[in-house]
Scaffold this motif. Sequence first.
Motif, mmCIF file in Angstrom:
data_model
loop_
_atom_site.group_PDB
_atom_site.id
_atom_site.type_symbol
_atom_site.label_atom_id
_atom_site.label_comp_id
_atom_site.label_asym_id
_atom_site.label_seq_id
_atom_site.Cartn_x
_atom_site.Cartn_y
_atom_site.Cartn_z
ATOM 1 N N UNK A 291 49.027 40.307 32.616
ATOM 2 C CA UNK A 291 49.722 41.601 32.529
ATOM 3 C C UNK A 291 48.913 42.593 31.685
ATOM 4 N N UNK A 292 48.344 42.110 30.587
ATOM 5 C CA UNK A 292 47.533 42.998 29.759
ATOM 6 C C UNK A 292 46.310 43.483 30.535
ATOM 7 N N UNK A 293 45.718 42.602 31.342
ATOM 8 C CA UNK A 293 44.560 42.998 32.157
ATOM 9 C C UNK A 293 44.941 44.104 33.139
ATOM 10 N N UNK A 294 46.094 43.951 33.787
ATOM 11 C CA UNK A 294 46.564 45.005 34.699
ATOM 12 C C UNK A 294 46.813 46.304 33.947
ATOM 13 N N UNK B 42 42.461 42.935 50.153
ATOM 14 C CA UNK B 42 42.103 41.560 49.857
ATOM 15 C C UNK B 42 40.584 41.421 49.803
ATOM 16 N N UNK B 43 40.125 40.653 48.823
ATOM 17 C CA UNK B 43 38.701 40.317 48.765
ATOM 18 C C UNK B 43 38.569 38.834 48.503
ATOM 19 N N UNK C 275 53.765 43.474 42.002
ATOM 20 C CA UNK C 275 54.947 44.179 41.504
ATOM 21 C C UNK C 275 54.646 44.904 40.194
ATOM 22 N N UNK C 276 53.669 44.394 39.432
ATOM 23 C CA UNK C 276 53.322 44.988 38.141
ATOM 24 C C UNK C 276 52.302 46.095 38.212
ATOM 25 N N UNK C 277 51.870 46.486 39.402
ATOM 26 C CA UNK C 277 50.978 47.628 39.511
ATOM 27 C C UNK C 277 49.656 47.379 40.186
ATOM 28 N N UNK C 278 49.295 46.125 40.440
ATOM 29 C CA UNK C 278 48.048 45.854 41.175
ATOM 30 C C UNK C 278 48.227 46.218 42.642
ATOM 31 N N UNK C 279 47.141 46.625 43.286
ATOM 32 C CA UNK C 279 47.200 46.892 44.723
ATOM 33 C C UNK C 279 46.059 46.206 45.465
ATOM 34 N N UNK D 153 41.186 50.960 42.960
ATOM 35 C CA UNK D 153 42.160 49.891 43.191
ATOM 36 C C UNK D 153 42.217 48.963 41.982
ATOM 37 N N UNK D 154 43.427 48.614 41.575
ATOM 38 C CA UNK D 154 43.648 47.674 40.481
ATOM 39 C C UNK D 154 43.720 46.271 41.087
ATOM 40 N N UNK D 155 42.696 45.473 40.853
ATOM 41 C CA UNK D 155 42.596 44.159 41.489
ATOM 42 C C UNK D 155 42.861 43.056 40.477
ATOM 43 N N UNK D 156 43.482 41.987 40.963
ATOM 44 C CA UNK D 156 43.737 40.807 40.145
ATOM 45 C C UNK D 156 43.238 39.569 40.880
ATOM 46 N N UNK D 157 42.659 38.653 40.108
ATOM 47 C CA UNK D 157 42.174 37.398 40.669
ATOM 48 C C UNK D 157 43.340 36.435 40.901
#
Length: 664
Positions: free
Chosen positions: A353-356, A138-139, A95-99, A73-77
């Motif tokens: 965005x770069x992180x994703x 969600x975490x 929308x940019x690819x995180x799930x 899973x691609x996670x973002x804070x």
Amino acid sequence: MRSDTMIDDAALSADFPLPSREDWLALVEGVLKGADFEKRLVSRTYDGLAVQPLYGKSDAAPRPGRAAHGPWRVAQRVEDPRIESAAGQALEDLEGGADALVLVLPQASSARGFGLRIETLDDLDAALRGVMLDLVHLRLDAGGAGRQAAALLVALAERRGHALADLSIDLALDPIGAAAAAGRMSAPWEIVAERSAQTLHDLAARGFTGRTFLADARPWHEAGASEAQELACVLATGLAYLRALEAGGHSLDVARDALSFLLVADADELLGIAKFRALRALWARVEEASGLTPKPIRLHAETAWRMTTRRDPWVNLLRATVATFSAGVGGADSLVVTPFTAALGLPDAFARRVARNTQLVLLHESNLWRVADPAAGSGALEGLTDALCEKAWALFQEIEREGGMVEALRAGALQERIRATRAARDAAIAKRKDAITGVSEFPFLDEKPVAVAMDADAAPPPAAPSEADASAPPVAAFSDLVAEAASGARLARLLAAPAGIEPVTLGALPRRRDAEPYERLRDRSDALFAAHGKRPAIFLANIGPLSAFNARATFAKNAFEAGGIAALGNDGFPDHAAMAEAFRASGATIACLCSSDALYETDAPAAAKAMKDAGCTRLYLAGRPGAHEAAWREAGIDAFVFMGVDLLGLLEDALRRAEEAARA
């Protein structure tokens, strides 16, 4: 169809026999010419594990990895203090690819001055406006406010009409890790353990089937722990939760299904892969020792805060890419890539965005996820994995002999062991044995500022408790916390401590990035530049032709500019008098002699005298003095700059002299 002209594999193998390790060692001995093989070619980790220069093929079978084969899973804070901005970021990330989203609250040590300023259920609802809770993972990351934040999230799911069993949620309660980071546990462990078990009972009654507790490696990693220490702490924390839940009436099978794990991925690719593979093997051993049949664990990953830099932050992109590769190959179930500007402030949309995209490229262009265990069969990775397992298990047993994780923290023994490792790491950083690109190696004094969404000192403080919050009776049971949250109670109200329960003080783990000592020197250089219009500088006193001084002049420039001291270069001088005259004209007060060993033999004393006569207050020589040290010091050379010197100490002294000269 086979062509008659094709070469027969057996015949080719006969003509080119496979060399043995002994054959290779014989060739190596010829190159080393008597030098010690262990010192020259074998490196060692901070756990003392040997990393060999060459490994043979391993016949080990693939190790268990993710529970289900597929991409991680691609996670973002989600950590912007401004709720509207946080809501927009979350949707943009998805929308940019995180799930997957990680909801970071200010109470988490990982918030670093930021974090969602969630006070009520309405705030949380607004922060996740437009997010379909049943379509993402969600975490929570809420530190000491874990139970209260979990109550808000459960209340939100129920407000929106979701069955908890249909959601993918990690509540990530980690009272031990939060206490280690903060140096304080809200109550004695016996009470915290009882609350934890009751929380799981209440969640089960509501139909929750996600993971409730997290054994988080970040506090230990950020304190400077080694790989094996990090693994041992995670194991001991996980086992402490197993025991607490079993004592609270849960079966071991239910208890272990309530746990998830988080490891840190840094820029050491091989050790990173081995560490992730090792945790799965080690926890399986804990399960077997507990009478359980091992099951795949849920293993989260986050790229290391410790390795990020404020200076030349673009290099963080490379570090994060290596770390992402390691976590992905190592079998992480989800991954957060720390944005490359995180050490400077709140990352903006570009950094996020770069992180994703770092993950998306490795997932969908490099296809890292398609092989279940890419490291299987690699002699190096299998060897490192086994060595880490052995060392980590021994350290885990040591924690157990001390009474378990909480007792080891209470006594301070664990913190002391990590502190010793941190000291060894600090010494290696000071000597550039552990080089930090863009900071201690290849610094760039004229780098341009990098944009962030918000500076750390601009983040709004968390809301103070109101009189109503302070006077209201405390809430202890988790089900009551959910009910209070649903009725609109503020987070400060939910955090109210019951009367008569005193917090427990522990030795807090420090949190520090590796680059900070050098960055502090650079900050002092910036302050001088802002005050006087120029940086502290060192004159490179280059002796002889370019071929004689170039290598050491480059080395000296690299070394001094790591501390913000600009190196004033030149093309060399016809004689010492011209060199001294150029030094006077430069405006510098310190200098460094740069040349070859051969020219030092003949010219160093005279060059030193000329520089001191020209007013040089501190004279360095680039290179090791060897047997000449006493004579050269007598001639006027004050210190020597070479690979392995305590560069931080040397730069501190040089910068202090520059500051004194600027004030004079």
